[in-house]
Design a protein around this motif. Structure first.
Motif, short mmCIF file in Angstrom:
data_model
loop_
_atom_site.label_atom_id
_atom_site.label_comp_id
_atom_site.label_asym_id
_atom_site.label_seq_id
_atom_site.Cartn_x
_atom_site.Cartn_y
_atom_site.Cartn_z
N LEU A 176 0.83 -1.19 0.00
CA LEU A 176 0.00 0.00 0.00
C LEU A 176 0.88 1.25 0.00
CD1 LEU A 176 -3.12 0.39 0.25
CD2 LEU A 176 -2.73 0.75 2.70
N SER A 177 0.47 2.25 -0.75
CA SER A 177 1.17 3.54 -0.76
C SER A 177 0.30 4.60 -0.12
CB SER A 177 1.53 3.95 -2.18
OG SER A 177 0.35 4.31 -2.90
N ASP A 222 -2.40 5.45 -2.47
CA ASP A 222 -3.50 4.49 -2.45
C ASP A 222 -4.51 4.84 -1.37
OD1 ASP A 222 -2.38 2.92 -4.50
OD2 ASP A 222 -1.28 1.67 -3.06
N LEU A 223 -4.02 5.10 -0.16
CA LEU A 223 -4.92 5.44 0.94
C LEU A 223 -5.63 6.76 0.68
CD1 LEU A 223 -3.05 4.42 4.22
CD2 LEU A 223 -5.27 3.61 3.44
N ASP A 224 -4.91 7.71 0.13
CA ASP A 224 -5.53 8.99 -0.16
C ASP A 224 -6.69 8.84 -1.14
OD1 ASP A 224 -4.87 12.08 0.21
OD2 ASP A 224 -5.46 11.78 -1.87
N SER A 225 -6.48 8.04 -2.16
CA SER A 225 -7.54 7.85 -3.16
C SER A 225 -8.73 7.09 -2.59
CB SER A 225 -7.00 7.12 -4.39
OG SER A 225 -6.65 5.79 -4.09
N LEU A 230 0.70 -1.22 4.76
CA LEU A 230 1.39 0.04 5.04
C LEU A 230 1.85 -0.02 6.48
CD1 LEU A 230 1.76 3.01 3.60
CD2 LEU A 230 0.20 3.68 5.43
N ALA A 231 3.08 0.44 6.75
CA ALA A 231 3.67 0.34 8.09
C ALA A 231 3.49 1.62 8.88
CB ALA A 231 5.16 0.02 7.96
N THR A 232 3.18 1.47 10.18
CA THR A 232 3.13 2.61 11.08
C THR A 232 3.88 2.31 12.37
OG1 THR A 232 1.03 1.98 12.16
CG2 THR A 232 0.89 3.37 10.18
N GLU A 265 11.61 6.28 6.89
CA GLU A 265 11.24 6.18 5.48
C GLU A 265 10.40 4.92 5.28
OE1 GLU A 265 13.25 5.95 1.01
OE2 GLU A 265 14.53 6.02 2.80
N GLY A 266 9.16 5.10 4.84
CA GLY A 266 8.27 3.97 4.61
C GLY A 266 7.55 3.47 5.84
N VAL A 267 7.78 4.07 7.00
CA VAL A 267 7.07 3.72 8.24
C VAL A 267 6.53 5.03 8.81
CG1 VAL A 267 7.20 2.60 10.49
CG2 VAL A 267 8.70 1.82 8.63
N TYR A 268 5.22 5.14 8.90
CA TYR A 268 4.57 6.43 9.13
C TYR A 268 3.99 6.52 10.53
CZ TYR A 268 5.07 6.26 4.11
OH TYR A 268 5.61 6.14 2.85
N ASN A 269 3.78 7.75 10.95
CA ASN A 269 3.11 8.02 12.23
C ASN A 269 2.08 9.11 11.98
OD1 ASN A 269 2.30 8.84 14.78
ND2 ASN A 269 4.30 8.48 15.70
N PHE A 270 0.80 8.71 11.92
CA PHE A 270 -0.29 9.66 11.69
C PHE A 270 -0.90 10.13 12.99
CE2 PHE A 270 -0.38 6.53 8.13
CZ PHE A 270 0.18 7.35 7.17
N GLY A 271 -0.38 9.64 14.13
CA GLY A 271 -0.93 9.95 15.44
C GLY A 271 -1.77 8.78 15.95
#
Length: 232
Positions: free
Chosen positions: A42-43, A46-49, A155-157, A164-170
């Motif tokens: 997942l990118s 992808d999630l945005d769309s 998708l990694a969090t 890079e490639g591992v996100y933190n959206f809260g």
């Protein structure tokens, strides 16, 4: 949520629960390595769309989920993985909510999980098209090693500093992280079901986590123009 805003909250969580930042960071590195070089994951695009401008239903795994879900199903169609933008709600499952959703015939569009739900059901939903936002922390290294290779569209969090490639959206628990995810990607409206912050049938540790979930969901939704229609 920017990490600079999240970090003071994260420090509070580390102190209250005795978690290790070093172990969280090591788990995030492990998850990054497990996904490195894979195709078909997942990118952000992808999630945005999938989410931007859509009505989103975030499903927690509280005891009232089945009843609330039944009422939602009576209202009209839900989106399915790959559905067009006008085919109803986008469904985000918080980890263990995947199981009652599948039992009701609903395949979540997105599963937000730290891999402590009923994992065969999460794998089955992944095989049926669900995107899986996998969260790494110091306590789930064994599950990451066993199950990430079996999941598709990942998708990694992390709750620590993003890589890079591992996100933190809260967010901290699966439920509130799902809400932060929906906000980050521009959901038009977020509706919550299956969120029972006062469930008496939980352990003391889980009770503290639910208190954090209540606080963080309120934070995530505080400036939402259309309030959620079903929050408990």
């Amino acid at each position: 949520m920017r990490f600079e805003e999240w970090d003071p909250i994260y420090r509070e969580i580390l102190e209250e629960f005795g978690f290790s930042r070093d172990e969280d960071e090591a788990a995030a590195l492990l998850l990054k390595g497990l996904l490195s070089g894979r195709g078909g994951d997942l990118s952000l695009e992808d999630l945005d769309s999938m989410i931007r401008g859509r009505r989103v239903l975030v499903c927690g795994n509280g005891p009232g989920l089945a009843l609330e879900l039944g009422a939602i199903l009576e209202e009209g169609p839900m989106a399915r993985p790959g559905a067009s933008r006008d085919e109803g709600l986008v469904v985000i499952a918080a980890d263990g909510a995947t199981t009652p959703l599948l039992a009701a015939g609903v395949v979540p569009d997105v599963i937000v999980t730290d891999l402590d739900g009923l994992l065969p059901d999460i794998v089955a939903a992944s095989e049926r098209g669900s995107a899986v936002v996998v969260h790494a922390h110091g306590d789930n290294v064994a599950a990451l090693l066993e199950y990430v290779p079996r999941l598709r569209k990942v998708l990694a969090t992390t709750q620590a500093a993003p890589l890079e490639g591992v996100y933190n959206f809260g967010g901290f628990t699966d439920g509130d992280r799902a809400v932060f995810l929906a906000r980050h990607f521009g959901a038009e409206e977020i509706r919550l079901i299956g969120f029972d912050y006062d469930d008496p049938a939980v352990t003391p540790k889980k009770k503290k986590k639910l208190a954090w979930a209540r606080r963080l969901v309120a934070m995530a939704l505080e400036d939402q123009p259309s309030p959620p229609t079903s929050v408990r």
